[in-house]
Design a protein around this motif. Structure first.
Motif, mmCIF file in Angstrom:
data_model
loop_
_atom_site.group_PDB
_atom_site.id
_atom_site.type_symbol
_atom_site.label_atom_id
_atom_site.label_comp_id
_atom_site.label_asym_id
_atom_site.label_seq_id
_atom_site.Cartn_x
_atom_site.Cartn_y
_atom_site.Cartn_z
ATOM 1 N N ILE A 160 0.805 -1.214 0.000
ATOM 2 C CA ILE A 160 0.000 0.000 0.000
ATOM 3 C C ILE A 160 0.838 1.264 0.000
ATOM 4 O O ILE A 160 0.326 2.337 -0.300
ATOM 5 C CB ILE A 160 -0.996 0.010 1.181
ATOM 6 C CG1 ILE A 160 -0.268 -0.164 2.505
ATOM 7 C CG2 ILE A 160 -2.053 -1.044 0.983
ATOM 8 C CD1 ILE A 160 0.014 1.094 3.235
ATOM 9 N N ALA A 161 2.148 1.174 0.312
ATOM 10 C CA ALA A 161 3.015 2.344 0.255
ATOM 11 C C ALA A 161 3.137 2.876 -1.170
ATOM 12 O O ALA A 161 3.476 4.034 -1.385
ATOM 13 C CB ALA A 161 4.394 2.010 0.819
ATOM 14 N N LEU A 162 2.858 2.031 -2.141
ATOM 15 C CA LEU A 162 2.927 2.469 -3.532
ATOM 16 C C LEU A 162 1.740 3.361 -3.895
ATOM 17 O O LEU A 162 1.758 4.038 -4.919
ATOM 18 C CB LEU A 162 2.920 1.252 -4.469
ATOM 19 C CG LEU A 162 4.007 0.227 -4.237
ATOM 20 C CD1 LEU A 162 3.863 -0.925 -5.226
ATOM 21 C CD2 LEU A 162 5.366 0.862 -4.369
ATOM 22 N N VAL A 163 0.716 3.331 -3.058
ATOM 23 C CA VAL A 163 -0.545 4.032 -3.311
ATOM 24 C C VAL A 163 -1.001 3.678 -4.731
ATOM 25 O O VAL A 163 -1.113 2.520 -5.060
ATOM 26 C CB VAL A 163 -0.407 5.555 -3.062
ATOM 27 C CG1 VAL A 163 -1.794 6.209 -3.014
ATOM 28 C CG2 VAL A 163 0.301 5.813 -1.733
ATOM 29 N N ASN A 164 -1.274 4.657 -5.586
ATOM 30 C CA ASN A 164 -1.846 4.320 -6.889
ATOM 31 C C ASN A 164 -0.825 4.183 -8.001
ATOM 32 O O ASN A 164 -1.187 4.154 -9.168
ATOM 33 C CB ASN A 164 -2.887 5.372 -7.300
ATOM 34 C CG ASN A 164 -4.240 5.102 -6.672
ATOM 35 O OD1 ASN A 164 -4.344 4.321 -5.753
ATOM 36 N ND2 ASN A 164 -5.275 5.757 -7.174
ATOM 37 N N LYS A 165 0.430 4.107 -7.647
ATOM 38 C CA LYS A 165 1.449 3.971 -8.683
ATOM 39 C C LYS A 165 1.250 2.692 -9.479
ATOM 40 O O LYS A 165 1.354 2.685 -10.704
ATOM 41 C CB LYS A 165 2.836 3.989 -8.054
ATOM 42 C CG LYS A 165 3.971 3.999 -9.061
ATOM 43 C CD LYS A 165 5.309 4.123 -8.359
ATOM 44 C CE LYS A 165 6.454 4.247 -9.340
ATOM 45 N NZ LYS A 165 7.759 4.346 -8.660
ATOM 46 N N SER A 166 0.959 1.612 -8.807
ATOM 47 C CA SER A 166 0.750 0.344 -9.497
ATOM 48 C C SER A 166 -0.446 -0.410 -8.925
ATOM 49 O O SER A 166 -0.519 -1.628 -8.967
ATOM 50 C CB SER A 166 2.006 -0.523 -9.400
ATOM 51 O OG SER A 166 2.336 -0.754 -8.046
ATOM 52 N N CYS A 167 -1.394 0.331 -8.362
ATOM 53 C CA CYS A 167 -2.582 -0.296 -7.785
ATOM 54 C C CYS A 167 -3.725 0.724 -7.745
ATOM 55 O O CYS A 167 -3.628 1.802 -8.330
ATOM 56 C CB CYS A 167 -2.274 -0.855 -6.399
ATOM 57 S SG CYS A 167 -1.420 0.309 -5.317
ATOM 58 N N ASP A 168 -4.796 0.424 -7.029
ATOM 59 C CA ASP A 168 -5.983 1.281 -6.989
ATOM 60 C C ASP A 168 -6.473 1.406 -5.554
ATOM 61 O O ASP A 168 -7.517 0.875 -5.189
ATOM 62 C CB ASP A 168 -7.071 0.699 -7.896
ATOM 63 C CG ASP A 168 -8.303 1.590 -7.985
ATOM 64 O OD1 ASP A 168 -8.204 2.774 -7.597
ATOM 65 O OD2 ASP A 168 -9.351 1.103 -8.432
ATOM 66 N N PHE A 169 -5.692 2.112 -4.721
ATOM 67 C CA PHE A 169 -5.998 2.200 -3.297
ATOM 68 C C PHE A 169 -6.595 3.543 -2.882
ATOM 69 O O PHE A 169 -7.383 3.612 -1.956
ATOM 70 C CB PHE A 169 -4.731 1.961 -2.471
ATOM 71 C CG PHE A 169 -4.273 0.531 -2.461
ATOM 72 C CD1 PHE A 169 -5.156 -0.504 -2.704
ATOM 73 C CD2 PHE A 169 -2.946 0.215 -2.201
ATOM 74 C CE1 PHE A 169 -4.738 -1.817 -2.698
ATOM 75 C CE2 PHE A 169 -2.517 -1.098 -2.183
ATOM 76 C CZ PHE A 169 -3.418 -2.112 -2.434
ATOM 77 N N LEU A 170 -6.181 4.607 -3.526
ATOM 78 C CA LEU A 170 -6.608 5.930 -3.077
ATOM 79 C C LEU A 170 -8.088 6.170 -3.329
ATOM 80 O O LEU A 170 -8.648 5.739 -4.348
ATOM 81 C CB LEU A 170 -5.794 7.013 -3.786
ATOM 82 C CG LEU A 170 -4.386 7.268 -3.263
ATOM 83 C CD1 LEU A 170 -3.682 8.292 -4.139
ATOM 84 C CD2 LEU A 170 -4.420 7.753 -1.834
ATOM 85 N N LYS A 171 -8.727 6.871 -2.414
ATOM 86 C CA LYS A 171 -10.115 7.254 -2.599
ATOM 87 C C LYS A 171 -10.249 8.139 -3.837
ATOM 88 O O LYS A 171 -9.359 8.917 -4.159
ATOM 89 C CB LYS A 171 -10.616 8.003 -1.362
ATOM 90 C CG LYS A 171 -10.661 7.140 -0.096
ATOM 91 C CD LYS A 171 -11.092 7.954 1.104
ATOM 92 C CE LYS A 171 -11.133 7.091 2.368
ATOM 93 N NZ LYS A 171 -11.499 7.871 3.568
ATOM 94 N N SER A 172 -11.379 8.021 -4.506
ATOM 95 C CA SER A 172 -11.559 8.688 -5.797
ATOM 96 C C SER A 172 -11.500 10.203 -5.686
ATOM 97 O O SER A 172 -11.114 10.889 -6.642
ATOM 98 C CB SER A 172 -12.893 8.270 -6.425
ATOM 99 O OG SER A 172 -13.974 8.590 -5.557
ATOM 100 N N GLU A 173 -11.849 10.762 -4.514
ATOM 101 C CA GLU A 173 -11.861 12.226 -4.385
ATOM 102 C C GLU A 173 -10.479 12.859 -4.491
ATOM 103 O O GLU A 173 -10.347 14.074 -4.663
ATOM 104 C CB GLU A 173 -12.518 12.663 -3.070
ATOM 105 C CG GLU A 173 -11.906 12.107 -1.810
ATOM 106 C CD GLU A 173 -12.664 10.913 -1.279
ATOM 107 O OE1 GLU A 173 -12.755 10.770 -0.044
ATOM 108 O OE2 GLU A 173 -13.173 10.120 -2.115
#
Length: 369
Positions: free
Chosen positions: A300-313
């Protein structure tokens, strides 16, 4: 440094270069947006896929591919910017190992079998057999795996240390998931082989610190392995997510702390018992105000670099890190193609020499004691 292994790895089965590094060594950090970090890549690391961790390796679906037996595993780099060397107070050598790109599937391939490390004459020091195979296996018919991952990293480290032996040095090793297991295993090997000891033939001149930054790392060896790492002075910081399963395998123990205390008191060996090494830094992604509620707890430290973790706002697109046009280029006749890459690096011609020197030095030290 650990994330660079993922960002540069070609895991596209439609590419004949699947299983390689996407960027050449000369432009590696530049292509990853890390040109200003002060490090220069000195060597790529490879391992053979002919082992008992099949889900860890990526294979191309294309007929003509770069290798039937090898996968790119990581790299070795050294601090070459003098301003960075002054800031650190030493010239740092980094070894970064690639983790799995198939999430938790590789866990099911673990044999959960301990075997002697063979790096010193003490059969009670044991390592999980899958990690040991990955680190030590080689394939003579493949030019990329004619030396094992172990031989490659020890030879390169010896070459760099020999070049800068009159300076203050440090060895930093990192990796995520299965790469974290390789980081700890190679750190132990380096210290056990006395590669971090510089002497004049009679007395120690310098002892190079060996440090591991492990992210979501599994257990690697038994209690004797942990104790030996401590004796050798290998420093380990294990960063984990408390919801992650990887750090709990292999060899889940109901009451590890109690059993280890009993081992210390009774001097009884538990050959089936795995133990973590180093200091744990436990994080909990559910406490973050920035992340959406998801059961997927990969890095999860990658946040949205290679995944879809951040809230859409927050307006950050998922999986945003990729090459422009996914590496495709347009030819003069208007067609889009995947261009040929420069010749992939294999092994420097002095690899065998430097590895032989590592073994020779370790034996001399063992006889001296």
């Amino acid at each position: 440094m650990a994330q660079a292994c993922y960002d540069s790895f070609d895991f596209d089965p439609h590419s004949k270069y699947c299983g390689t590094c996407k960027y050449g060594g000369a432009h590696f950090f530049e292509r990853l947006g890390m040109a200003g970090r002060g490090y220069t890549l000195t060597r790529f690391l490879y391992a053979t896929s002919n082992i008992n961790l099949p889900n860890f390796f990526q294979k191309s679906n294309v007929g003509s591919i770069w290798s039937q037996h090898a996968n790119w595993m990581g790299y070795v780099a050294v601090a070459t910017d003098e301003a960075e060397v002054r800031r650190l107070g030493r010239r740092d050598i980094v070894i970064a190992w690639r983790g799995t790109v198939t999430y938790l599937e590789w866990i099911h391939d673990l044999k959960d079998i301990l075997q002697p490390a063979h790096f010193r004459d003490d059969p009670s020091i044991k390592i999980e057999s899958g990690f040991f195979e990955l680190y030590t296996s080689k394939e003579k018919s493949c030019k990329y795996c004619s030396f094992s991952a172990r031989e490659q990293v020890l030879a390169e480290l010896r070459r760099i240390i020999h070049r800068y032996r009159d300076e203050n040095l440090s060895i930093t090793i990192t990796g995520h998931s299965l790469g974290a297991a390789l980081a700890l295993l190679s750190a132990y090997d380096i210290a056990e082989m006395k590669l971090n000891i510089i002497d004049d033939g009679q007395e120690i001149i310098n002892k190079i610190p060996v440090t591991v930054f492990s992210f979501s790392g599994p257990r690697v060896g038994n209690l004797k392995f942990k104790e030996r790492c401590d004796e050798l002075g290998v420093k380990v910081l294990r960063v984990i997510n408390v919801h992650d399963k990887v750090p709990t395998v292999p060899g889940i123990i109901a009451n590890e702390k109690f059993q280890y205390q009993k081992y210390i008191e009774d001097k009884i060996s538990f050959p089936w018992s795995y133990a973590h090494v180093g200091v744990e830094l436990a994080l909990d992604h559910t406490h973050s105000p920035f992340l959406k509620n998801t059961g997927d707890i990969r890095d999860i430290a990658l946040v949205n670099k290679s995944c879809d973790f951040l809230k859409s706002e927050y307006g950050v697109p998922p999986y945003w890190w990729q090459d422009e046009h996914k590496g495709m280029v347009r030819t003069s006749d208007g067609r889009w193609v995947l261009p040929e890459r420069p010749r992939i690096e294999a092994h420097p011609p002095d690899t065998a020499h430097h590895f032989e020197q590592v073994i020779k030095y370790a034996r001399a030290k063992l006889e001296a004691f």
